[in-house]
Design a protein around this motif. Structure first.
Motif, PDB file in Angstrom:
ATOM      1  N   ALA A  16      22.947 -14.331  -7.260  1.00 22.98           N
ATOM      2  CA  ALA A  16      22.679 -13.282  -6.427  1.00 22.98           C
ATOM      3  C   ALA A  16      22.867 -11.866  -6.621  1.00 22.98           C
ATOM      4  N   GLN A  17      24.199 -11.757  -7.098  1.00 23.27           N
ATOM      5  CA  GLN A  17      24.711 -10.549  -7.553  1.00 23.27           C
ATOM      6  C   GLN A  17      23.878 -10.185  -8.856  1.00 23.27           C
ATOM      7  N   TYR A  18      23.797 -10.996  -9.861  1.00 21.13           N
ATOM      8  CA  TYR A  18      23.115 -10.347 -10.890  1.00 21.13           C
ATOM      9  C   TYR A  18      21.793  -9.792 -10.548  1.00 21.13           C
ATOM     10  N   TYR A  19      21.031 -10.491  -9.944  1.00 23.06           N
ATOM     11  CA  TYR A  19      19.640 -10.133  -9.655  1.00 23.06           C
ATOM     12  C   TYR A  19      19.446  -8.980  -8.712  1.00 23.06           C
ATOM     13  N   THR A  20      20.397  -8.900  -7.891  1.00 20.10           N
ATOM     14  CA  THR A  20      20.435  -7.766  -6.919  1.00 20.10           C
ATOM     15  C   THR A  20      20.670  -6.410  -7.517  1.00 20.10           C
ATOM     16  N   LEU A  21      21.817  -6.569  -8.388  1.00 17.89           N
ATOM     17  CA  LEU A  21      22.062  -5.553  -9.112  1.00 17.89           C
ATOM     18  C   LEU A  21      21.265  -4.994  -9.916  1.00 17.89           C
ATOM     19  N   ALA A  22      20.563  -5.952 -10.705  1.00 16.22           N
ATOM     20  CA  ALA A  22      19.524  -5.677 -11.628  1.00 16.22           C
ATOM     21  C   ALA A  22      18.280  -4.972 -11.237  1.00 16.22           C
TER      22      ALA A  22
ATOM     23  N   PRO B  53      15.708  -0.765 -16.491  1.00 13.86           N
ATOM     24  CA  PRO B  53      14.757   0.115 -16.647  1.00 13.86           C
ATOM     25  C   PRO B  53      13.243  -0.630 -16.756  1.00 13.86           C
ATOM     26  N   PHE B  54      12.909  -1.210 -15.956  1.00 11.74           N
ATOM     27  CA  PHE B  54      11.446  -2.120 -16.078  1.00 11.74           C
ATOM     28  C   PHE B  54      10.274  -1.403 -16.255  1.00 11.74           C
ATOM     29  N   THR B  55       9.658  -1.836 -17.208  1.00 11.30           N
ATOM     30  CA  THR B  55       8.513  -1.092 -17.576  1.00 11.30           C
ATOM     31  C   THR B  55       7.170  -1.966 -17.461  1.00 11.30           C
ATOM     32  N   THR B  56       7.307  -3.265 -17.090  1.00 10.82           N
ATOM     33  CA  THR B  56       6.451  -4.351 -16.836  1.00 10.82           C
ATOM     34  C   THR B  56       6.475  -4.730 -15.363  1.00 10.82           C
ATOM     35  N   PRO B  57       5.163  -4.236 -14.706  1.00 11.19           N
ATOM     36  CA  PRO B  57       5.160  -4.364 -13.379  1.00 11.19           C
ATOM     37  C   PRO B  57       5.354  -6.049 -12.726  1.00 11.19           C
ATOM     38  N   LEU B  58       4.860  -6.994 -13.683  1.00  8.33           N
ATOM     39  CA  LEU B  58       5.195  -8.167 -13.274  1.00  8.33           C
ATOM     40  C   LEU B  58       6.428  -8.646 -13.169  1.00  8.33           C
ATOM     41  N   LEU B  59       7.097  -8.262 -14.345  1.00 11.17           N
ATOM     42  CA  LEU B  59       8.503  -8.611 -14.419  1.00 11.17           C
ATOM     43  C   LEU B  59       9.280  -7.993 -13.359  1.00 11.17           C
ATOM     44  N   LYS B  60       9.085  -6.796 -13.020  1.00  8.39           N
ATOM     45  CA  LYS B  60       9.943  -6.149 -11.973  1.00  8.39           C
ATOM     46  C   LYS B  60       9.866  -6.875 -10.668  1.00  8.39           C
ATOM     47  N   GLN B  61       8.469  -7.295 -10.520  1.00  6.15           N
ATOM     48  CA  GLN B  61       7.957  -7.981  -9.015  1.00  6.15           C
ATOM     49  C   GLN B  61       8.660  -9.403  -9.328  1.00  6.15           C
ATOM     50  N   PHE B  62       8.904  -9.991 -10.358  1.00  4.04           N
ATOM     51  CA  PHE B  62       9.523 -11.325 -10.466  1.00  4.04           C
ATOM     52  C   PHE B  62      11.090 -11.197 -10.085  1.00  4.04           C
ATOM     53  N   ALA B  63      11.592 -10.082 -10.699  1.00  2.88           N
ATOM     54  CA  ALA B  63      13.136  -9.666 -10.409  1.00  2.88           C
ATOM     55  C   ALA B  63      13.360  -9.404  -9.059  1.00  2.88           C
TER      56      ALA B  63
END
Length: 306
Positions: free
Chosen positions: A70-76, A109-119
């Motif tokens: 949870a910490q990893y993904y929330t921080l990312a 620094p997400f540039t791919t919308p799908l990956l940002k949504q997944f994160a």
């Protein structure tokens, strides 16, 4: 570390050989459901027996791992720790949660919308997992231990032959490789735990958590695979390092294409079954081979399983 810095050579033949030598460990796990099996880390080291544990011990063990994810993904995704978004991290009697060691401004620094949504999705689900387990445990829920999301990744990358100074928040690829470290371990941890849980409600919860972690793992492995040979080779090196750290050397599958033309996206054994790890084997990975503490948990886990 960028893709150009990855220097691990993995041939199709090596990947095929690795996959062919996987053998189901279900029988060994089934034989040890009455107690957590010890493990031998490195040649000649005797197995370290652990005493029988309760359902609460198993759930607290899982809670420690969910704090980490949870910490990893929330921080990312958000750049803040989970307590800043309303997730509890304290322990019995209000014991404070441990610190998080992380670089400043960890937002990927997400540039791919799908990956940002997944994160965003995974960050929310892992945070909910923390709350779910804390609610199930009630006053017995342990506090978040100290978690290192800097030195741990650098050490693991070095052990895998990927160079030093790996930063999982530096790019989308690095974020996926960092997630790759966790998710397969989470699947194997929950699968290893289900045989130890006695109360049906807790068993149902563990199976549900296992399913969600499986979805996360499959998505991450698919995304890394789609990035091509260099990314696949990095993931395969991480996979081999996990198998070495847990003392088995062969209960993990990297990413690539076999000689028959099949991908190795599923982390499954020769029978097509997911791998299960004992708590001791999971600790071997998250402690980076240390005893009682190390790597992602510099002070060790909280609870009776540590």
């Amino acid at each position: 570390m960028d893709m150009e810095d990855i220097g691990i050579e993995t041939t199709e033949a090596a990947l095929n050989e690795m996959r062919e030598r996987k053998r189901s460990r279900r029988a060994a796990i089934g034989a040890g459901v009455a107690a957590i099996a010890g493990f031998a880390f490195g040649a000649g080291r005797p197995a370290e027996a652990q005493t029988a544990v309760s359902d609460f011990d198993i759930l607290n063990f899982a809670l420690n791992l969910e704090y980490l994810e949870a910490q990893y993904y929330t921080l990312a995704y958000q750049g803040v720790t989970i307590d800043k978004v309303g997730i509890g991290i304290t322990g019995p009697g209000g014991a404070p949660g441990g610190a998080i060691i992380v670089r400043s401004n960890p937002i990927v620094p997400f540039t791919t919308p799908l990956l940002k949504q997944f994160a965003s999705e995974v960050a929310a689900e892992e945070a909910i997992h923390v709350t779910f387990l804390r609610t199930a445990l009630g006053s017995a829920a342990v506090a978040q231990p100290e978690i290192d999301l800097m030195n741990s990744f650098s050490a693991l990358a070095s052990a895998a032959g990927l160079g030093s100074g790996f930063d999982p928040f530096a790019s989308e690829l690095n974020f996926l490789l960092g997630a790759f470290v966790f998710e397969d371990v989470g699947v194997s941890a929950y699968l290893g735990a289900v045989g130890l849980i006695t109360a049906p409600p807790y068993l149902d919860a563990a199976v549900g958590l296992l399913g969600t972690e499986g979805y996360h793992s499959a998505t991450i492995r698919s995304r890394v695979f789609a990035l091509g040979a260099a990314a696949q080779q990095a993931a395969t090196a991480i996979s081999a390092t996990r198998a070495k750290l847990d003392g088995t050397g062969n209960d993990d599958v990297g990413l690539g294409v076999t000689s028959s033309g099949a991908s190795t996206i599923a982390c499954a054994d020769a029978n097509g079954l997911a791998f299960a790890r004992s708590t001791a084997q999971v600790l071997g990975i998250v402690y980076g081979g240390g005893t009682g503490k190390g790597a992602f948990f510099p002070g060790g886990l909280n609870g009776n399983i540590r």
